[in-house]
Design a protein around this motif. Structure first.
Motif, short mmCIF file in Angstrom:
data_model
loop_
_atom_site.label_atom_id
_atom_site.label_comp_id
_atom_site.label_asym_id
_atom_site.label_seq_id
_atom_site.Cartn_x
_atom_site.Cartn_y
_atom_site.Cartn_z
N GLU A 1 0.75 -1.22 0.58
CA GLU A 1 0.55 -0.30 0.27
C GLU A 1 0.72 1.16 -0.02
N THR A 2 0.54 1.93 -0.97
CA THR A 2 1.66 3.78 -1.13
C THR A 2 0.78 4.69 -0.99
N THR A 3 1.74 5.23 0.17
CA THR A 3 0.72 6.58 0.42
C THR A 3 1.79 7.44 -0.63
N VAL A 4 1.53 8.39 -0.43
CA VAL A 4 2.03 9.84 -1.43
C VAL A 4 2.44 10.25 -0.01
N LEU A 5 3.56 10.78 -0.25
CA LEU A 5 4.31 11.85 1.25
C LEU A 5 3.99 13.05 0.87
N GLU A 6 5.27 12.97 -0.45
CA GLU A 6 5.28 14.55 -1.40
C GLU A 6 5.31 13.79 -2.65
N HIS A 7 4.79 15.61 -3.36
CA HIS A 7 5.16 14.91 -4.96
C HIS A 7 5.89 16.31 -5.58
N ASN A 8 6.54 16.67 -5.76
CA ASN A 8 6.27 17.88 -6.89
C ASN A 8 7.27 18.02 -7.47
N PHE A 9 6.36 17.45 -9.14
CA PHE A 9 6.65 17.04 -10.04
C PHE A 9 7.30 17.98 -11.04
N GLU A 10 8.42 18.57 -10.58
CA GLU A 10 9.51 19.56 -11.92
C GLU A 10 10.32 19.53 -11.24
N VAL A 11 11.81 19.50 -12.72
CA VAL A 11 13.13 19.56 -12.66
C VAL A 11 13.64 20.15 -11.15
N GLY A 12 14.50 19.87 -9.95
CA GLY A 12 14.80 19.88 -8.93
C GLY A 12 13.68 19.76 -7.92
N GLY A 13 12.74 19.29 -8.40
CA GLY A 13 11.47 19.17 -6.89
C GLY A 13 11.80 17.26 -6.28
N ALA B 1 10.61 5.19 -0.60
CA ALA B 1 11.59 5.59 -1.49
C ALA B 1 10.91 7.39 -1.37
N ASP B 2 12.51 7.37 -1.89
CA ASP B 2 12.23 9.28 -2.25
C ASP B 2 13.83 9.66 -3.53
N GLY B 3 13.09 10.54 -3.94
CA GLY B 3 13.74 11.03 -4.99
C GLY B 3 14.07 12.31 -5.16
N VAL B 4 14.53 13.01 -6.24
CA VAL B 4 14.29 14.32 -6.98
C VAL B 4 14.71 14.30 -8.77
N TYR B 5 14.14 14.36 -8.68
CA TYR B 5 13.40 14.94 -10.19
C TYR B 5 14.44 15.69 -11.24
N SER B 6 15.53 15.45 -12.23
CA SER B 6 16.58 15.99 -12.16
C SER B 6 16.28 16.20 -14.30
N GLU B 7 15.05 15.62 -14.81
CA GLU B 7 15.15 15.65 -16.31
C GLU B 7 13.84 15.86 -16.32
N LYS C 1 10.14 11.77 -21.65
CA LYS C 1 11.14 11.29 -19.79
C LYS C 1 10.94 11.90 -18.89
N ILE C 2 11.10 10.93 -17.98
CA ILE C 2 11.41 11.80 -16.06
C ILE C 2 12.21 10.60 -15.91
N VAL C 3 13.78 11.72 -15.66
CA VAL C 3 14.28 10.89 -14.52
C VAL C 3 15.06 11.42 -13.31
N SER C 4 15.04 10.66 -12.95
CA SER C 4 15.53 11.31 -10.94
C SER C 4 15.79 9.85 -10.28
N SER C 5 16.84 11.15 -9.05
CA SER C 5 17.34 10.23 -8.59
C SER C 5 16.38 9.24 -7.87
N ALA C 6 16.66 7.98 -6.80
CA ALA C 6 16.11 7.19 -6.60
C ALA C 6 16.52 6.42 -5.14
N ASN C 7 15.67 6.58 -4.50
CA ASN C 7 16.43 5.96 -2.96
C ASN C 7 15.18 4.91 -2.40
N PHE C 8 15.09 3.54 -1.98
CA PHE C 8 14.81 2.15 -1.75
C PHE C 8 15.19 2.05 -0.75
N LYS C 9 15.01 2.57 0.78
CA LYS C 9 15.54 2.12 1.54
C LYS C 9 14.90 0.89 2.41
#
Length: 152
Positions: free
Chosen positions: A45-57, A73-79, A85-93
């Motif tokens: 079950e996923t809950t979206v805690l933050e979602h700033n869909f823009e480069v740098g978001g 799971a978290d990350g930052v959009y870079s492109e 296309k969507i490029v993001s860093s990602a961590n799935f700790k």
């Protein structure tokens, strides 16, 4: 020259054809009210805690497993290239950290060709992630996305 750390040697890739138009697949991937319905392997079950869909978001999702344990799971959009296309860093700790995910979308009439690349810091880390079940885990996520698209 040592080619061990080239991106192609550190990347795991999945491809799918979704039986839905590009606009619908893009919306499912980019709108938090849709993401909560399919992000994560079956049974989560996923809950979206933050979602700033823009480069740098940044984005941040809490994922609850059937046994009640939760991870973030978290990350930052870079492109972001609209409908392409969507490029993001990602961590799935604690399983995976410091990867980059590339989601590529291509229209094919009423279907969408989707390519997902996960780029790891080293070739060794990439192999470790593959052995830990990368293809099964992400395959399950994209199966959930496919089911969501079919019911939308």
């Amino acid at each position: 020259m040592n080619n061990d750390n080239l991106p192609k040697n550190r990347t795991l890739t999945l491809q799918r054809i979704f039986d839905a138009p590009l606009e619908i697949v893009w919306a499912a991937w980019t709108q938090p009210e849709h993401i909560a319905n399919w992000w994560g392997p079956k049974g989560m079950e996923t809950t979206v805690l933050e979602h700033n869909f823009e480069v740098g978001g940044s984005w941040k999702y809490a994922m609850k497993m059937p046994d009640g344990n939760e991870f973030i799971a978290d990350g930052v959009y870079s492109e972001i290239v609209h409908h392409q296309k969507i490029v993001s860093s990602a961590n799935f700790k604690p399983m995976t950290e410091n990867v980059e995910i590339h989601s590529i979308f291509e229209s094919d009439g009423e279907k969408t060709k989707f390519t997902f690349h996960c780029v790891h810091e080293t070739e060794e880390y990439c192999k470790q992630q593959e052995q830990m079940g990368f293809y099964n885990g992400w395959g399950s996520v994209f199966e959930r996305l496919n089911e969501f698209l079919q019911n939308t």
